[in-house]
Motif scaffolding. Sequence first.
Motif, PDB file in Angstrom:
ATOM      1  N   ALA A  24      80.922  16.823   5.647  1.00 11.61           N
ATOM      2  CA  ALA A  24      82.136  16.628   4.850  1.00 11.61           C
ATOM      3  C   ALA A  24      83.334  16.628   5.781  1.00 11.61           C
ATOM      4  N   ASP A  25      84.121  15.545   5.739  1.00  7.55           N
ATOM      5  CA  ASP A  25      85.309  15.505   6.598  1.00  7.55           C
ATOM      6  C   ASP A  25      86.588  15.550   5.772  1.00  7.55           C
ATOM      7  N   TYR A  26      86.476  15.861   4.490  1.00  5.42           N
ATOM      8  CA  TYR A  26      87.659  16.008   3.658  1.00  5.42           C
ATOM      9  C   TYR A  26      87.346  16.937   2.499  1.00  5.42           C
ATOM     10  N   PHE A  27      88.240  17.882   2.245  1.00  7.81           N
ATOM     11  CA  PHE A  27      88.170  18.722   1.066  1.00  7.81           C
ATOM     12  C   PHE A  27      89.498  18.628   0.344  1.00  7.81           C
ATOM     13  N   ALA A  76      86.658  24.290  -8.361  1.00 10.86           N
ATOM     14  CA  ALA A  76      86.238  22.892  -8.281  1.00 10.86           C
ATOM     15  C   ALA A  76      86.978  22.254  -7.118  1.00 10.86           C
ATOM     16  N   VAL A  77      86.269  21.440  -6.347  1.00 11.92           N
ATOM     17  CA  VAL A  77      86.874  20.817  -5.174  1.00 11.92           C
ATOM     18  C   VAL A  77      86.290  19.423  -5.008  1.00 11.92           C
ATOM     19  N   MET A  78      87.128  18.486  -4.554  1.00  7.19           N
ATOM     20  CA  MET A  78      86.643  17.150  -4.240  1.00  7.19           C
ATOM     21  C   MET A  78      86.252  17.121  -2.772  1.00  7.19           C
ATOM     22  N   VAL A  79      85.054  16.635  -2.512  1.00  6.61           N
ATOM     23  CA  VAL A  79      84.500  16.613  -1.162  1.00  6.61           C
ATOM     24  C   VAL A  79      84.205  15.174  -0.769  1.00  6.61           C
ATOM     25  N   GLN A  80      84.607  14.791   0.436  1.00 10.46           N
ATOM     26  CA  GLN A  80      84.250  13.475   0.975  1.00 10.46           C
ATOM     27  C   GLN A  80      83.007  13.621   1.824  1.00 10.46           C
TER      28      GLN A  80
END
Length: 217
Positions: free
Chosen positions: A15-18, A31-35
């Motif tokens: 994952a390179d983005y949170f 809740a978190v959006m993960v790339q």
Amino acid sequence: DAGTSRTLTDLDIYADYFGRPEVSPNEHSLAVMVQQGDKGCGSPENGNSIWTIDLENGATTQVSPGGYCGGGGIVWSPDGMQIAFSVLGVPDTSGVFVTEVATREARRLAAGLNNVVAWLDDGTILAEQYTCVGCDGGGPPKVLAINSATGDVREVTGRVPTGIAPSGQIATAGEAIEIVDLTGAPVRELAPVEDGWRYLGLEWSPDETYVAYMRNH
């Protein structure tokens, strides 16, 4: 405790983005959006997805499909059963999506570059609509109200800048810094707007008794 920190979890994925985490209504989960992935987006293994993190034991669960192109805001439904999230990447696939936490089933609720900011008790999702550079129909940001059951969208106000509180109160800087309701009608004036100044970054205090803002010439 104040002044201390701890690692909640180490996600066992690339994952390179949170994205900015959002606390569930019962305060048990984030809740978190993960790339995920390193090859762009568009497949289950590459792109953005929504995960939850248990605040007690750090357990992680993927609660949406993967592969979304572009990130944005996320908000919980008042009952904690659903999460609305924004996809602000490729115009043709951008929009507001809703995922069922228990089943991981997601649907696009409304198309467009709309960044979700609040989910109200009456089922209304508030979002800020952004201009897409190079797209038709561009313009200043607008605040939109989206029916979470039907996907019907209506404009609340086109005044900018705007600050939206979790309860749905909306602060704007138009003729004055004022509160508007969900129809866009003024409720009360907070302060006059002085000529020659730009007003930026309206933000509510946690108890919604103050609105902070910046201004400059």
